[in-house]
Design an enzyme around this catalytic site. Sequence first.
Site, short mmCIF file in Angstrom:
data_model
loop_
_atom_site.label_atom_id
_atom_site.label_comp_id
_atom_site.label_asym_id
_atom_site.label_seq_id
_atom_site.Cartn_x
_atom_site.Cartn_y
_atom_site.Cartn_z
N ALA A 69 0.84 -1.19 0.00
CA ALA A 69 0.00 0.00 0.00
C ALA A 69 0.88 1.25 0.00
CB ALA A 69 -0.92 0.01 1.22
N LYS A 70 0.46 2.25 -0.77
CA LYS A 70 1.21 3.51 -0.83
C LYS A 70 1.32 4.13 0.55
CE LYS A 70 -1.38 5.31 -3.99
NZ LYS A 70 -2.01 6.23 -4.94
N ARG A 71 0.25 4.06 1.32
CA ARG A 71 0.26 4.73 2.63
C ARG A 71 1.31 4.13 3.57
NH1 ARG A 71 -5.36 2.44 3.72
NH2 ARG A 71 -4.88 0.37 4.47
N ASP A 72 1.72 2.89 3.29
CA ASP A 72 2.76 2.24 4.09
C ASP A 72 4.12 2.34 3.44
OD1 ASP A 72 0.76 1.41 5.89
OD2 ASP A 72 0.40 -0.42 4.73
N LYS A 73 4.20 3.18 2.37
CA LYS A 73 5.44 3.36 1.60
C LYS A 73 5.94 2.02 1.06
CE LYS A 73 6.60 7.60 3.75
NZ LYS A 73 6.69 8.20 4.94
#
Length: 97
Positions: A69-73
């Site tokens: 996920a992008k939010r978790d880099k």
Amino acid sequence: MLARKDVPTSYHLSVTVDDFLQGVTLVTRGRDLFHATHLHRLLQALLGYPAPDYHHHGLLTNDRGERLAKRDKAVSLRSLRESGRTPAEVRAMAGFA
């Protein structure tokens, strides 16, 4: 009832209206968002919008089985390509082997 404290109503309404205004005819997203499809279809019907086609794919996960996920880099498709992963390997990660 469209509004409940545990349901992000403004998100679902915004996505539905935005997809319509942009002329979206195919929505492709992870299986983790499959549950939202029925709500989006209901909103489309209530608003008189045509329904796009939906496709829900398997999630890309890391070696520990955690979804990327992008939010978790998390690692991106670009970084997968740059690291030498082939398109076939990426498709296999998504369950399309």
